[in-house]
Scaffold this motif. Structure first.
Motif, PDB file in Angstrom:
ATOM      1  N   TYR A   6     -10.680  13.041  -1.485  1.00 20.57           N
ATOM      2  CA  TYR A   6      -9.508  13.560  -0.787  1.00 20.57           C
ATOM      3  C   TYR A   6      -9.853  14.269   0.525  1.00 20.57           C
ATOM      4  CZ  TYR A   6      -6.822  12.546  -4.984  1.00 20.57           C
ATOM      5  OH  TYR A   6      -6.223  11.903  -6.022  1.00 20.57           O
TER       6      TYR A   6
ATOM      7  N   ALA B  87      -6.750   3.635  -7.122  1.00 25.20           N
ATOM      8  CA  ALA B  87      -5.669   4.154  -6.263  1.00 25.20           C
ATOM      9  C   ALA B  87      -4.316   3.675  -6.768  1.00 25.20           C
ATOM     10  CB  ALA B  87      -5.891   3.707  -4.820  1.00 25.20           C
TER      11      ALA B  87
ATOM     12  N   MET C 138       2.983   9.776   4.970  1.00 26.64           N
ATOM     13  CA  MET C 138       2.760   8.375   4.575  1.00 26.64           C
ATOM     14  C   MET C 138       3.464   7.449   5.559  1.00 26.64           C
ATOM     15  SD  MET C 138       4.052   5.511   3.013  1.00 26.64           S
ATOM     16  CE  MET C 138       5.311   5.730   1.800  1.00 26.64           C
TER      17      MET C 138
ATOM     18  N   LEU D 189       0.893   6.916  -0.772  1.00 28.25           N
ATOM     19  CA  LEU D 189       1.662   8.132  -1.082  1.00 28.25           C
ATOM     20  C   LEU D 189       0.946   8.945  -2.169  1.00 28.25           C
ATOM     21  CD1 LEU D 189       4.195   9.797  -0.538  1.00 28.25           C
ATOM     22  CD2 LEU D 189       5.421   8.394  -2.184  1.00 28.25           C
ATOM     23  N   GLY D 190       0.432   8.253  -3.172  1.00 27.65           N
ATOM     24  CA  GLY D 190      -0.320   8.939  -4.229  1.00 27.65           C
ATOM     25  C   GLY D 190      -1.551   9.628  -3.664  1.00 27.65           C
TER      26      GLY D 190
ATOM     27  N   TYR E 250       0.772  -1.250   0.000  1.00 27.28           N
ATOM     28  CA  TYR E 250       0.000   0.000   0.000  1.00 27.28           C
ATOM     29  C   TYR E 250       0.809   1.309   0.000  1.00 27.28           C
ATOM     30  CZ  TYR E 250      -3.915  -3.097   1.017  1.00 27.28           C
ATOM     31  OH  TYR E 250      -4.855  -4.089   0.956  1.00 27.28           O
ATOM     32  N   ALA E 251       2.130   1.239   0.181  1.00 21.94           N
ATOM     33  CA  ALA E 251       2.896   2.489   0.327  1.00 21.94           C
ATOM     34  C   ALA E 251       2.724   3.413  -0.885  1.00 21.94           C
ATOM     35  CB  ALA E 251       4.367   2.180   0.558  1.00 21.94           C
ATOM     36  N   ALA E 252       2.848   2.857  -2.083  1.00 24.20           N
ATOM     37  CA  ALA E 252       2.765   3.694  -3.293  1.00 24.20           C
ATOM     38  C   ALA E 252       1.360   4.285  -3.445  1.00 24.20           C
ATOM     39  CB  ALA E 252       3.131   2.863  -4.519  1.00 24.20           C
ATOM     40  N   MET E 253       0.355   3.450  -3.184  1.00 26.08           N
ATOM     41  CA  MET E 253      -1.037   3.923  -3.297  1.00 26.08           C
ATOM     42  C   MET E 253      -1.315   5.007  -2.258  1.00 26.08           C
ATOM     43  SD  MET E 253      -2.622   0.147  -3.680  1.00 26.08           S
ATOM     44  CE  MET E 253      -4.336   0.476  -3.395  1.00 26.08           C
TER      45      MET E 253
ATOM     46  N   ARG F 158      -0.185  15.060 -11.702  1.00 32.67           N
ATOM     47  CA  ARG F 158      -0.329  13.618 -11.794  1.00 32.67           C
ATOM     48  C   ARG F 158      -1.768  13.183 -11.487  1.00 32.67           C
ATOM     49  NH1 ARG F 158       3.216   9.189 -11.863  1.00 32.67           N
ATOM     50  NH2 ARG F 158       2.137   7.370 -11.100  1.00 32.67           N
ATOM     51  N   GLN F 159      -2.380  13.906 -10.563  1.00 36.62           N
ATOM     52  CA  GLN F 159      -3.752  13.571 -10.190  1.00 36.62           C
ATOM     53  C   GLN F 159      -4.714  13.949 -11.310  1.00 36.62           C
ATOM     54  OE1 GLN F 159      -4.392  11.913  -7.577  1.00 36.62           O
ATOM     55  NE2 GLN F 159      -2.498  12.163  -6.426  1.00 36.62           N
TER      56      GLN F 159
ATOM     57  N   MET G 215      -3.163   5.875  -9.399  1.00 40.47           N
ATOM     58  CA  MET G 215      -2.716   7.189  -8.916  1.00 40.47           C
ATOM     59  C   MET G 215      -1.501   7.054  -7.996  1.00 40.47           C
ATOM     60  SD  MET G 215      -6.321   8.895  -7.888  1.00 40.47           S
ATOM     61  CE  MET G 215      -7.576   9.386  -9.061  1.00 40.47           C
ATOM     62  N   ALA G 216      -0.983   5.834  -7.883  1.00 38.88           N
ATOM     63  CA  ALA G 216       0.114   5.585  -6.933  1.00 38.88           C
ATOM     64  C   ALA G 216       1.390   6.320  -7.342  1.00 38.88           C
ATOM     65  CB  ALA G 216       0.384   4.091  -6.842  1.00 38.88           C
ATOM     66  N   ILE G 217       2.179   6.675  -6.325  1.00 43.71           N
ATOM     67  CA  ILE G 217       3.494   7.285  -6.536  1.00 43.71           C
ATOM     68  C   ILE G 217       4.506   6.398  -5.813  1.00 43.71           C
ATOM     69  CG2 ILE G 217       4.956   9.291  -6.079  1.00 43.71           C
ATOM     70  CD1 ILE G 217       2.380  10.999  -6.096  1.00 43.71           C
ATOM     71  N   GLU G 218       5.493   5.922  -6.547  1.00 43.62           N
ATOM     72  CA  GLU G 218       6.489   5.024  -5.946  1.00 43.62           C
ATOM     73  C   GLU G 218       7.302   5.779  -4.888  1.00 43.62           C
ATOM     74  OE1 GLU G 218       7.389   1.375  -5.347  1.00 43.62           O
ATOM     75  OE2 GLU G 218       6.047   1.896  -7.000  1.00 43.62           O
ATOM     76  N   PRO G 219       7.336   5.284  -3.667  1.00 42.01           N
ATOM     77  CA  PRO G 219       8.114   5.987  -2.638  1.00 42.01           C
ATOM     78  C   PRO G 219       9.624   5.856  -2.869  1.00 42.01           C
ATOM     79  CG  PRO G 219       6.966   4.077  -1.702  1.00 42.01           C
ATOM     80  CD  PRO G 219       6.687   4.087  -3.162  1.00 42.01           C
TER      81      PRO G 219
ATOM     82  N   ASN H  46      -0.473  12.563  -1.360  1.00 42.78           N
ATOM     83  CA  ASN H  46       0.045  13.651  -2.199  1.00 42.78           C
ATOM     84  C   ASN H  46      -1.100  14.465  -2.808  1.00 42.78           C
ATOM     85  OD1 ASN H  46       2.517  14.826  -3.090  1.00 42.78           O
ATOM     86  ND2 ASN H  46       2.000  14.149  -5.148  1.00 42.78           N
TER      87      ASN H  46
ATOM     88  N   ARG I 112      -7.369   4.053   3.642  1.00 36.03           N
ATOM     89  CA  ARG I 112      -7.666   5.362   3.043  1.00 36.03           C
ATOM     90  C   ARG I 112      -8.491   6.223   4.000  1.00 36.03           C
ATOM     91  NH1 ARG I 112     -11.432   7.471   0.413  1.00 36.03           N
ATOM     92  NH2 ARG I 112     -12.650   5.581   0.175  1.00 36.03           N
TER      93      ARG I 112
ATOM     94  N   GLU J 276       5.434  12.259   1.871  1.00 38.23           N
ATOM     95  CA  GLU J 276       6.297  11.131   2.275  1.00 38.23           C
ATOM     96  C   GLU J 276       6.334  10.980   3.794  1.00 38.23           C
ATOM     97  OE1 GLU J 276       9.512  11.282  -1.345  1.00 38.23           O
ATOM     98  OE2 GLU J 276      10.281  11.221   0.687  1.00 38.23           O
TER      99      GLU J 276
ATOM    100  N   HIS K 126       5.201  16.977  -1.956  1.00 38.18           N
ATOM    101  CA  HIS K 126       5.755  15.622  -2.025  1.00 38.18           C
ATOM    102  C   HIS K 126       6.500  15.229  -0.741  1.00 38.18           C
ATOM    103  CE1 HIS K 126       6.483  12.066  -4.382  1.00 38.18           C
ATOM    104  NE2 HIS K 126       7.713  12.044  -3.899  1.00 38.18           N
TER     105      HIS K 126
END
Lengths: 147, 167
Positions: A111, B53, A45, A28-29, A23-26, A90-91, B56-60, A32, A71, A42, A38
Motif C-alpha cells: 500500500y 487484488a 479511483m 477501488l479496493g 480494474y475499477a473494483a480492484m 475488509r482488508q 480485495m476489490a470493492i464494487e464501485p 481504499n 497499481r 472513489e 471510501h
C-alpha cells in the motif's frame, strides 16, 4: 452518435470503459486500503483510472501486466496519502492469515510502496529477512486463495 | 545462485510490488529473458497478485462510470477545441490562421469608440442650432448695451456743457 458527430475516435480495445470494467473494483479496493476513506477512495479511483487510461501506451506496455502498472501508477499518485497500516476491516479479512510482522511488511510495501532498505532500518532487521517475510506473506495469501 | 534459489529469495515479490531497486529490476528483466522458469514464475506471481487484488476489490457505485465518462468526454472536447463546429472546419481555419498567428502577437485591447442610436443626431443638430442662436443674441445685446452706454456718456457730456453755459 456523440463521438461520431464530433469525430472523436471510436472506442479502442483499451478505452476508459475497458479499464473501468476490468480494474475499477480492484483499484477501488486498493486505494481504499491506502486512504482508508471510501468517498476519498472513489474520487481518487475516478481520477487515477482516467489519467492512467489517457497516458497508457499499448505498444510500450505490450509485455507488461496492466494491473501491475496501474497499481504502481496509483501508488505514485497517492504517495503523500499513504497510511501504512492495515486497519480497514475488509482488508484485514484478506490479510488475517498473516502474522503481525508479515502484515506490517506486506502493507508497508503493497500500500505504501516502502522500500526493503527502509523497512530493514525501521524494523531493525536485515534486508534478506524483510524480502523473505514479504515472500512468505504473498505465498500464504496465494495458498489461501488456492493458487 | 540457482534459479530456484533466486525465485525463493523474495526478489520476484520485491519486483512485482514495485519496490525493487534499479539493480534488482535489471536483474529480474535479464533473468526473465535468460530463464523460462524464472519468466514463468514471474508471470504466475503477477497473475496471482491480480487475483489477490480481485479478492480485495470493492464494487464501485453504479453511477460512477457515467461521471468518469462525462469527465473524459469533456476533457477530449476541450483538448480538441470542439465547441459546435465540425472538425474539418477547425482544420481549415487553423491552417489559414497559422501564418497570421506566427506574424502577430495577440494583445488584449479596449475600444475607444462608442455606439449610440441614430435618433440622437437630431438632438445634436438642435443643440448646435440653439447654440448659434444664443451666441448671436448675446453678441447683439452686447453691442446694444455698448451703444446705449456711449449715448449715455454723450448725453452726460452735453448736460455738463449746458450747465456750464448757464452759469
Amino acid at each position: 452518435m456523440f463521438n461520431a458527430v464530433f469525430n472523436v475516435p471510436s472506442a479502442e480495445p483499451m478505452d476508459i470503459r475497458w479499464f473501468y470494467n476490468k480494474y475499477a473494483a480492484m483499484l477501488l479496493g486498493y486505494i481504499n486500503g491506502i486512504v482508508q476513506d471510501h468517498q476519498k477512495a472513489e474520487d481518487q479511483m475516478a481520477f487515477i483510472l482516467t489519467s492512467f487510461a489517457k497516458e497508457f501506451n499499448v505498444q510500450e506496455s505490450n509485455n507488461l501486466n496492466i494491473w501491475f502498472q496501474l497499481r504502481q501508477y496509483a501508488q505514485r499518485k497517492l504517495a503523500a496519502q499513504t497510511i501504512p497500516m492495515c486497519i480497514e476491516p475488509r482488508q484485514t479479512k484478506n490479510l488475517e492469515v498473516l502474522s503481525e510482522l508479515e502484515k506490517e511488511i506486506f502493507c508497508a510495501v503493497y500500500y505504501s510502496g516502502k522500500s526493503i532498505a527502509y523497512l530493514a532500518v525501521t524494523l531493525k532487521k536485515n534486508e534478506d529477512e524483510i524480502r523473505n517475510q514479504l515472500r512468505l506473506s504473498v505465498d500464504k495469501m496465494r495458498r489461501v486463495r488456492g493458487n | 545462485m540457482e534459479i530456484k534459489e533466486i525465485i525463493n529469495s523474495g526478489l520476484l515479490e520485491t519486483y512485482v510490488m514495485g519496490v525493487a531497486t534499479a539493480e534488482e529490476t535489471a536483474q529480474v528483466l535479464l533473468l526473465k529473458k535468460q530463464s523460462p522458469e524464472f519468466g514463468d514464475a514471474l508471470d504466475q506471481l503477477e497473475y496471482d497478485m491480480e487475483l489477490l487484488a480481485q479478492g480485495m476489490a470493492i464494487e464501485p457505485p453504479s453511477g460512477l462510470f457515467k461521471k468518469i465518462e462525462d469527465e473524459v468526454n469533456e476533457i477530449q472536447l476541450r483538448e480538441r477545441g470542439l465547441t459546435n463546429r465540425p472538425y474539418y472546419e477547425d482544420f481549415e481555419k487553423d491552417s489559414q490562421d497559422k501564418n497570421t498567428r506566427e506574424r502577430y502577437i495577440e494583445v488584449e485591447s479596449e475600444s475607444n469608440q462608442m455606439r449610440i442610436h441614430k435618433a440622437w443626431r437630431w438632438v445634436f443638430a438642435a443643440v448646435f442650432i440653439l447654440g448659434k442662436i444664443f451666441l448671436a443674441t448675446a453678441i447683439y445685446f452686447y453691442l446694444e448695451s455698448k451703444q446705449a452706454k456711449e449715448q449715455l456718456e454723450m448725453l452726460k457730456t452735453e448736460m455738463r456743457q449746458i450747465k456750464a453755459e448757464n452759469r
